[in-house]
Design an enzyme around this catalytic site. Structure first.
Site, PDB file in Angstrom:
ATOM      1  N   ASN A  71      -6.774  24.886 -42.555  1.00  0.00           N
ATOM      2  CA  ASN A  71      -7.078  24.077 -41.373  1.00  0.00           C
ATOM      3  C   ASN A  71      -8.564  23.745 -41.439  1.00  0.00           C
ATOM      4  OD1 ASN A  71      -7.582  22.977 -38.897  1.00  0.00           O
ATOM      5  ND2 ASN A  71      -7.110  24.834 -37.710  1.00  0.00           N
TER       6      ASN A  71
ATOM      7  N   LYS B  23     -10.266  21.885 -39.586  1.00  0.00           N
ATOM      8  CA  LYS B  23     -10.876  21.616 -38.275  1.00  0.00           C
ATOM      9  C   LYS B  23     -11.741  20.341 -38.362  1.00  0.00           C
ATOM     10  CE  LYS B  23     -10.378  26.484 -37.388  1.00  0.00           C
ATOM     11  NZ  LYS B  23     -10.809  27.686 -36.691  1.00  0.00           N
TER      12      LYS B  23
ATOM     13  N   HIS C 283      -3.031  25.040 -31.421  1.00  0.00           N
ATOM     14  CA  HIS C 283      -4.137  25.864 -31.911  1.00  0.00           C
ATOM     15  C   HIS C 283      -4.970  26.343 -30.722  1.00  0.00           C
ATOM     16  CE1 HIS C 283      -7.770  27.150 -33.937  1.00  0.00           C
ATOM     17  NE2 HIS C 283      -7.036  27.233 -35.028  1.00  0.00           N
TER      18      HIS C 283
ATOM     19  N   GLU D  46      -8.030  26.617 -30.283  1.00  0.00           N
ATOM     20  CA  GLU D  46      -9.180  25.782 -29.921  1.00  0.00           C
ATOM     21  C   GLU D  46      -8.744  24.640 -29.013  1.00  0.00           C
ATOM     22  OE1 GLU D  46     -10.553  25.218 -33.939  1.00  0.00           O
ATOM     23  OE2 GLU D  46     -11.118  27.336 -33.967  1.00  0.00           O
TER      24      GLU D  46
ATOM     25  N   GLU E 184      -2.322  33.686 -34.557  1.00  0.00           N
ATOM     26  CA  GLU E 184      -3.769  33.635 -34.693  1.00  0.00           C
ATOM     27  C   GLU E 184      -4.424  34.307 -33.489  1.00  0.00           C
ATOM     28  OE1 GLU E 184      -5.029  30.262 -37.556  1.00  0.00           O
ATOM     29  OE2 GLU E 184      -5.023  29.480 -35.527  1.00  0.00           O
TER      30      GLU E 184
ATOM     31  N   GLY F 235     -12.771  32.697 -36.730  1.00  0.00           N
ATOM     32  CA  GLY F 235     -14.163  32.333 -36.964  1.00  0.00           C
ATOM     33  C   GLY F 235     -15.154  33.447 -36.676  1.00  0.00           C
TER      34      GLY F 235
ATOM     35  N   SER G 254      -9.947  34.593 -39.745  1.00  0.00           N
ATOM     36  CA  SER G 254     -10.860  35.193 -40.730  1.00  0.00           C
ATOM     37  C   SER G 254     -10.153  35.681 -41.987  1.00  0.00           C
ATOM     38  CB  SER G 254     -11.680  36.319 -40.082  1.00  0.00           C
ATOM     39  OG  SER G 254     -12.470  35.808 -39.022  1.00  0.00           O
TER      40      SER G 254
HETATM   41  P1  13P Z   1     -11.035  31.069 -39.579  1.00  0.00           P
HETATM   42  O1  13P Z   1     -10.277  31.315 -40.853  1.00  0.00           O
HETATM   43  O2  13P Z   1     -12.291  30.291 -39.797  1.00  0.00           O
HETATM   44  O3  13P Z   1     -11.222  32.321 -38.795  1.00  0.00           O
HETATM   45  O4  13P Z   1     -10.113  30.100 -38.678  1.00  0.00           O
HETATM   46  C1  13P Z   1      -8.789  30.436 -38.485  1.00  0.00           C
HETATM   47  C2  13P Z   1      -8.084  29.306 -37.835  1.00  0.00           C
HETATM   48  O5  13P Z   1      -8.322  28.984 -36.691  1.00  0.00           O
HETATM   49  C3  13P Z   1      -7.080  28.572 -38.625  1.00  0.00           C
HETATM   50  O6  13P Z   1      -6.338  27.707 -37.831  1.00  0.00           O
END
Ligand code: 13P
Length: 251
Positions: free
Chosen positions: A9, A11, A95, A97, A167, A173, A213
């Site tokens: 992903n 982002k 997601h 976010e 997740e 992150g 992560s």
């Molecule tokens: P990270 O791998 O940067 O922690 O992000 C995970 C994520 O949100 C994947 O959709």
């Protein structure tokens, strides 16, 4: 029987030149990988470009979101039919976010999921608890609600391409990956829930990815868990060598 999926992903990262470079490197780095699915999810403007670069490659292209309608007066939105049309096979929905920063509700996510399925796009439904919810012992309540509402009314026959991504918000992150045991515990519960809701066939065949992560150093132990069927990778998917190592996990 469940083919692992390693999904990146991206982002809101990278510009056109960087997209081209990363995909060229990735295409070479994962050549010959046949027993697992590889997916990249670039931002909307680069999806068609990514699909063109990856045309002769087994790496699939997915989107990070889609609209809850197929067409019409929805300024700024992108239809799942368009995503399918430019070469996407999957779409990430719900997601954390988007739930947190864009105020997406379970109801809206459900409408998007239905529309994606209608367009022939396979959804990756994201679920996960915040740190506060985990500390209050509400992890499963939160995830069950997200599953129940996100998949409301879905028939077993419509789940063929469905993927669930667990997740935990506190792991995204932050570098604070869930332990393999923490991931396995939740994945197991998700699989049991799928069995009650859709039956043993769907439960046994639905891929459940872990995200939060994931990196080249922890992918092997996560993938060693019986109910972890892949990874949804953020930061580490932006570096070809790291993502290639994740794709080539050894469990
Ligand atoms: P990270 O791998 O940067 O922690 O992000 C995970 C994520 O949100 C994947 O959709």
């Amino acid at each position: 029987m469940r083919r692992p999926i390693l999904a990146g992903n991206w982002k809101m990262n990278l510009l056109r030149r960087e997209v081209e470079r990363l995909l060229d490197e990735l295409r070479a780095a994962v050549a010959g990988v046949a027993d697992r699915e590889v997916l990249v999810c670039p931002p909307f403007p680069y999806l068609a470009q990514a699909a063109a670069i990856l045309e002769a490659s087994p790496i699939q292209v997915g989107a990070q979101d889609c609209c809850w309608e197929l067409r019409g007066a929805f300024t700024g939105e992108v239809s799942p039919a368009m995503l399918k049309d430019v070469g996407c096979t999957r779409v990430i929905l719900g997601h954390s976010e988007r739930r947190q920063l864009l105020g997406e509700t379970d109801e809206r996510i459900h409408a998007k999921l239905r529309c994606a399925v209608k367009a022939g796009l396979n959804p990756i439904l994201c679920v996960g608890e915040t740190l506060e919810e985990r500390q209050a012992d509400r992890t499963w309540d939160v995830i069950r609600r997200q599953l129940e509402r996100g998949l409301l009314g879905l028939e077993a026959a419509e789940t063929a391409g469905l993927v669930i991504a667990y997740e935990p918000v506190w792991a995204i992150g932050t570098g604070q990956t869930a332990t393999p045991a923490q991931a396995q515990h939740v994945h197991r519960r998700i699989r049991s829930w799928l069995e009650k809701r859709f039956g043993p066939g769907v439960s046994a065949s639905t891929r459940i990815l872990y995200g939060g992560s994931v990196n080249a150093g922890n992918v092997d132990v996560l993938m060693a868990e019986p109910d972890v069927d892949g990874g949804l990778v953020g930061g580490a998917s932006l570096r070809a060598a790291d993502f290639a190592r994740i794709v080539r996990f050894e469990a």
